[in-house]
Motif scaffolding. Structure first.
Motif, mmCIF file in Angstrom:
data_model
loop_
_atom_site.group_PDB
_atom_site.id
_atom_site.type_symbol
_atom_site.label_atom_id
_atom_site.label_comp_id
_atom_site.label_asym_id
_atom_site.label_seq_id
_atom_site.Cartn_x
_atom_site.Cartn_y
_atom_site.Cartn_z
ATOM 1 N N MET A 68 -46.867 4.869 31.585
ATOM 2 C CA MET A 68 -46.141 3.667 31.098
ATOM 3 C C MET A 68 -46.939 2.526 30.842
ATOM 4 S SD MET A 68 -43.010 3.381 33.553
ATOM 5 C CE MET A 68 -42.076 2.242 32.617
ATOM 6 N N THR A 69 -46.832 2.086 29.527
ATOM 7 C CA THR A 69 -47.723 0.997 29.169
ATOM 8 C C THR A 69 -47.380 -0.374 29.840
ATOM 9 O OG1 THR A 69 -46.233 0.234 27.309
ATOM 10 C CG2 THR A 69 -47.694 1.858 26.544
ATOM 11 N N LEU A 70 -48.160 -1.492 29.979
ATOM 12 C CA LEU A 70 -47.371 -2.767 30.610
ATOM 13 C C LEU A 70 -46.494 -3.094 30.033
ATOM 14 C CD1 LEU A 70 -48.390 -5.012 32.523
ATOM 15 C CD2 LEU A 70 -49.678 -5.920 30.876
ATOM 16 N N ASP A 71 -46.119 -3.437 28.504
ATOM 17 C CA ASP A 71 -45.095 -3.567 27.998
ATOM 18 C C ASP A 71 -43.800 -3.013 28.321
ATOM 19 O OD1 ASP A 71 -46.466 -5.869 26.790
ATOM 20 O OD2 ASP A 71 -46.520 -4.823 24.951
ATOM 21 N N GLN A 72 -43.857 -1.703 28.616
ATOM 22 C CA GLN A 72 -42.943 -1.001 28.944
ATOM 23 C C GLN A 72 -42.546 -1.209 30.426
ATOM 24 O OE1 GLN A 72 -44.327 2.917 28.227
ATOM 25 N NE2 GLN A 72 -43.210 3.327 26.319
ATOM 26 N N LYS A 73 -43.488 -1.426 31.309
ATOM 27 C CA LYS A 73 -43.089 -1.583 32.612
ATOM 28 C C LYS A 73 -42.411 -2.935 32.967
ATOM 29 C CE LYS A 73 -47.285 0.941 34.628
ATOM 30 N NZ LYS A 73 -48.719 0.747 35.068
ATOM 31 N N ILE A 74 -42.864 -4.071 32.228
ATOM 32 C CA ILE A 74 -42.420 -5.248 32.175
ATOM 33 C C ILE A 74 -40.970 -5.198 31.732
ATOM 34 C CG2 ILE A 74 -42.396 -7.675 31.485
ATOM 35 C CD1 ILE A 74 -45.314 -7.215 31.170
ATOM 36 N N GLN A 75 -40.405 -4.476 30.867
ATOM 37 C CA GLN A 75 -39.052 -4.486 30.115
ATOM 38 C C GLN A 75 -38.428 -3.952 31.212
ATOM 39 O OE1 GLN A 75 -37.912 -0.908 28.553
ATOM 40 N NE2 GLN A 75 -35.896 -1.943 29.011
ATOM 41 N N GLN A 76 -38.571 -3.013 32.139
ATOM 42 C CA GLN A 76 -38.092 -2.243 33.292
ATOM 43 C C GLN A 76 -37.569 -3.116 34.436
ATOM 44 O OE1 GLN A 76 -36.628 1.453 33.404
ATOM 45 N NE2 GLN A 76 -36.416 0.233 31.371
ATOM 46 N N LEU A 77 -38.263 -4.379 34.499
ATOM 47 C CA LEU A 77 -38.171 -5.078 35.686
ATOM 48 C C LEU A 77 -37.020 -5.956 35.737
ATOM 49 C CD1 LEU A 77 -41.841 -6.224 36.134
ATOM 50 C CD2 LEU A 77 -40.593 -4.717 37.610
ATOM 51 N N ALA A 78 -36.180 -5.956 34.488
ATOM 52 C CA ALA A 78 -35.104 -7.044 34.606
ATOM 53 C C ALA A 78 -34.075 -6.482 33.524
ATOM 54 C CB ALA A 78 -35.487 -8.092 33.953
ATOM 55 N N GLY A 79 -32.739 -6.691 33.998
ATOM 56 C CA GLY A 79 -31.758 -6.487 32.867
ATOM 57 C C GLY A 79 -31.664 -6.935 31.731
ATOM 58 N N MET A 80 -30.665 -6.609 30.680
ATOM 59 C CA MET A 80 -30.575 -7.397 29.574
ATOM 60 C C MET A 80 -29.275 -6.807 28.949
ATOM 61 S SD MET A 80 -32.948 -6.436 25.994
ATOM 62 C CE MET A 80 -34.587 -7.092 26.745
ATOM 63 N N ARG A 81 -28.660 -7.734 28.323
ATOM 64 C CA ARG A 81 -27.496 -7.429 27.633
ATOM 65 C C ARG A 81 -27.630 -6.861 26.243
ATOM 66 N NH1 ARG A 81 -22.317 -9.208 27.877
ATOM 67 N NH2 ARG A 81 -22.665 -10.511 29.569
ATOM 68 N N GLY A 82 -26.669 -5.676 25.891
ATOM 69 C CA GLY A 82 -26.835 -5.175 24.800
ATOM 70 C C GLY A 82 -26.095 -3.865 24.655
ATOM 71 N N VAL A 83 -26.197 -3.532 23.430
ATOM 72 C CA VAL A 83 -25.569 -2.093 23.308
ATOM 73 C C VAL A 83 -26.189 -0.996 23.965
ATOM 74 C CG1 VAL A 83 -24.918 -0.337 21.563
ATOM 75 C CG2 VAL A 83 -24.711 -2.749 21.097
ATOM 76 N N ALA A 339 -42.886 -2.315 42.579
ATOM 77 C CA ALA A 339 -41.438 -2.638 42.289
ATOM 78 C C ALA A 339 -40.736 -1.616 41.546
ATOM 79 C CB ALA A 339 -41.336 -4.143 41.484
ATOM 80 N N LEU A 340 -41.446 -1.010 40.575
ATOM 81 C CA LEU A 340 -40.739 0.139 39.539
ATOM 82 C C LEU A 340 -40.587 1.131 40.370
ATOM 83 C CD1 LEU A 340 -42.781 -0.465 36.470
ATOM 84 C CD2 LEU A 340 -40.499 -1.100 36.742
#
Length: 752
Positions: A68-83, A339-340
């Protein structure tokens, strides 16, 4: 770093299609077919080394994080509303962590769940089976029923393509007014821990991650976002943390939800002592910690303290914040990876990477029947003078009376995020008609809905006078986000109960609530059945119980006081808390609540203060009678490490089949400075008329509930004292019929 496109040695899609195509799935449901997004996901996943199912969850996690890249890791640390790409028909919900298709990471979907599938990850919310409330499950005193409760919810979550179920709730009922008591398991930590652990197993046996919540001390809704709980360390461990400890050690729960409140000055979701020292170091928890929605208050401090996932969306675990913390050294990449890793290990363990996200159809009839069976075993018969219950189906007329909430519709549960949208409901009138039809009764039913202000109370009184028997429905429906203003029934129901009962002495009162209530009319009413919020099968459940098609077998998991003044939380310092000039960083007052009653909470308070409750913890009658006799406790002397066997006979001396719950309490030596007794064992025993059974309950000093031990705050560990331990056996905390004792003696030169 691994690059997508390498040849992968194992193709998994054929297995995924097979698992999704079967017509029936666990939990009484029917499947759907995988979507195009699932198929595309599988095509990519087949090339990824961490998708090799022969590898351990830990190894698969290691391979994934390394790619995983750093950006991918960060994106996986929190929820997000969306489709949700895999389920576009779900609209734009907000209970998920978006997936990363090129890495084979699926959308991670979450639902609430203490009383059925509540607020979930579809918009509008999916319908599900509305079970009886959790405090009702606690009243069953039945671990096998708790497993069935969890199994049903886990099966439905699996059917709807969900991955994590935010249940069970195990905050203790310290406060009768707590708006979320209905989501929890009562006032005793051992009872809550036993049942929660079994519920967790039921959930996770469906490959759904269960979650113990709300960790910790989220015992009131008023000021829940800001209040600071002041509590002694031994009280924290012996009472309020104990169910969580049992859920980790006995339930092997996959996740923990940290709570909104502060504990000893620090928010629970960045509390190093709670999240690392206790949870990981002392208990050995291997899962992940998720914040309650909006309970995260920092970036590096929260991650360093042991928080792994921010929900509902990234406010602090943002790309910019994480990168800034990494840059200034307040956060390390090892902590981010940890955490991941904690979450991914659980996801791999429960097959979440290895099955397509499909949204099937719940079998409403099958699961509704299961919900009815569960609810019938949660009701508590509080009082039954003159054996009014079960009602005689040969009566000519029945008056069905109550306020609209309780008499016109099913009471399917409380409010807030746990609210279930039921697949169907059975009203009180419909259920009564169903039961009378089964019994061949031609009784005429007159239903009167009493106005909120009692303006038509005369009509109800007249109906009561004209009827052979009266079924009177009352209660309270509570909600997340607010506490009850008092322990009294709302909407002038006390006046209604007194007036109707005065009009007809053959009145059976059915309470539908999620907390203890005050009963100023208790001596006027011959029969009282506590049915809690029974769920979607309300009408059938209550009618079956009232007419004896089901025999009440529940026991109170909370104490019912005579008055508010009798409770341990009758002072403002203990609830709702006081302002003492303590300010947060923005200058806002931090309310302070003091658990100064110490260990004297629930029945421990009433025992220690010698206060007689209205109805005691563990109380519950039946349509038959039982006798508990011939207590034998062995060994009589022990070093404090050996198992203790408590044996006795339970006999059904009445004329109906039913269940008794013998309860074993232990009184510690005086030097322990503990309340008079604590619950250490129980068993639900089903017996036919005249049947007798020998019951043996084992007290294991090494068990997760530490039955013989106290928490030593100086040594930061549990310890067992030498001395005499009283063994009490009865069918409620205030009806002890058998007693014995054991002696603990540490051999010279040894230590415990």
């Amino acid at each position: 770093m691994f690059k997508v496109g390498k040849k992968f040695k194992k193709l998994v899609w054929s297995t995924l299609v097979l698992s999704a195509a079967v017509t029936a799935i666990a939990g009484g449901a029917f499947s759907a077919q995988p979507t195009q997004a699932n198929a595309e996901q599988a095509a990519v996943s087949s090339q990824l080394p961490w998708m090799d199912t022969s590898l351990s969850p830990e190894k698969r996690t290691e391979l994934l994080i390394d790619a995983m890249t750093l950006d991918q890791k960060i994106q996986q640390l929190a929820g997000m509303r969306g489709v949700i790409p895999e389920l576009v028909e779900c609209g734009s919900p907000g209970r998920h962590i978006p997936g990363i298709p090129e890495l084979g990471i699926p959308t991670f979907r979450i639902t609430n769940g203490p009383v059925g599938l509540g607020g979930g990850d579809c918009s509008p919310q999916d319908k599900a089976t509305a079970l009886p409330v959790a405090i009702g499950l606690a009243a069953s005193f039945d671990p096998s029923l708790a497993y069935a409760f969890g199994d049903l919810m886990g099966g439905e979550a699996r059917t709807l393509g969900l991955h994590e179920l935010e249940a069970p709730g195990m905050n203790l009922a310290r406060l009768g007014e707590n708006g979320r008591n209905f989501e929890y398991m009562g006032e005793d930590p051992y009872l809550a821990g036993v049942l929660s652990s079994k519920e967790i197993k039921g959930i996770q046996d469906n490959d759904i991650i269960a979650m113990s919540k709300h960790y910790a001390l989220n015992d009131q809704e008023q000021n829940r976002m800001s209040v600071n709980v002041n509590i002694d360390e031994n009280v924290l461990h012996e009472l309020y943390l104990l169910p969580f400890e049992m859920s980790v050690k006995d339930g092997n729960v996959g996740s923990i939800m940290c709570s909104y409140n502060r504990v000893s000055g620090t928010y629970a979701c960045e509390n190093e002592y709670l999240l690392n020292t206790v949870l990981r170091d002392q208990w050995g928890f291997k899962g992940y910690v998720q914040s309650d929605f909006g309970a995260t208050h920092s970036t590096a401090p929260a991650l360093n303290a042991g928080l792994d996932l921010e929900m509902q969306s990234a406010k602090f675990f943002t790309n910019a914040n994480i990168k800034a913390a990494l840059a200034d050294g307040s956060l390390t990449m090892d902590t981010v990876n940890q955490a991941l890793s904690r979450r991914y290990v659980q996801m791999f363990k429960y097959g979440i990477f290895d099955r397509p996200i499909v949204r099937g159809t719940i079998d409403a009839e099958t699961n509704g029947s299961k919900a009815r069976d569960i609810a019938e075993q949660t009701a508590v018969l509080l009082k039954n003078e003159g054996n009014l219950l079960p009602l005689d189906p040969s009566v000519d007329s029945i008056a069905l009376i109550g306020k609209s909430t309780y008499v016109d519709a099913a009471v399917a549960g409380g409010g807030g995020s746990s609210r279930v949208i039921p697949l169907y409901t059975v009203s009180p009138l419909q259920g009564l008609q169903n039961t009378l039809e089964k019994l061949g009764s031609n009784a005429a039913i007159t239903k009167v809905t009493v106005a909120a202000d009692n303006s038509n109370l005369d009509e109800a009184v007249a109906a009561a006078k004209d009827a052979d028997v009266v079924i009177l429905l009352a209660g309270v429906v509570t909600s997340e986000g607010r506490d009850r203003p008092s322990l009294s029934l709302p909407d002038s129901q006390d006046d209604m109960i007194s007036a109707v009962t005065a009009a007809n002495k053959k009145t059976a009162l059915v309470l539908k609530d999620g907390d203890p209530v005050l009963m100023p009319w208790v001596n006027e009413v011959p029969s009282i059945l506590e049915a809690w919020n029974p769920g979607q099968e309300d009408g059938n459940v209550v009618a079956n119980l009232l007419f004896g098609l089901a025999n009440p077998s529940g026991k109170l998991p909370v104490t019912y006081p005579v008055s508010k003044a009798d409770t341990p939380t009758s002072t403002s310092e203990r609830y709702p808390g006081v302002n003492q000039g303590v300010l947060d960083s923005t200058g806002k007052e931090i309310p302070q609540v003091y658990y100064s009653e110490g260990l004297e909470m629930g029945y421990r308070w009433y025992d220690a203060q010698n206060i007689k409750p209205l109805f005691a913890f563990g109380h519950g009658l039946s349509y038959t009678n039982f006798d508990i006799s011939k207590l034998v406790v062995t060994p009589k002397t022990t070093d404090g490490t050996k198992k203790i066997q408590v044996s006795f006979f339970v006999e059904n001396t009445g004329k109906a089949a039913g269940a008794e719950v013998p309860q074993v309490y232990l009184g510690l030596p005086k030097a322990a400075n503990e309340p008079p007794k604590r619950l250490v064992g129980f068993e639900k025993v089903w017996l036919k008329p005249g049947e007798k059974k020998r019951v043996t309950i084992t007290i294991d000093p090494a068990a997760s509930n530490h039955p013989l031990s106290i928490w030593d705050s100086n040594a930061d560990t549990w310890k067992t004292l030498d001395g005499e331990y009283k063994v009490y056996v009865g069918n409620s905390s205030d009806n002890i019929t058998l007693t014995d004792s054991i002696n603990v003696r540490t051999p010279v030169g040894h230590s415990k």
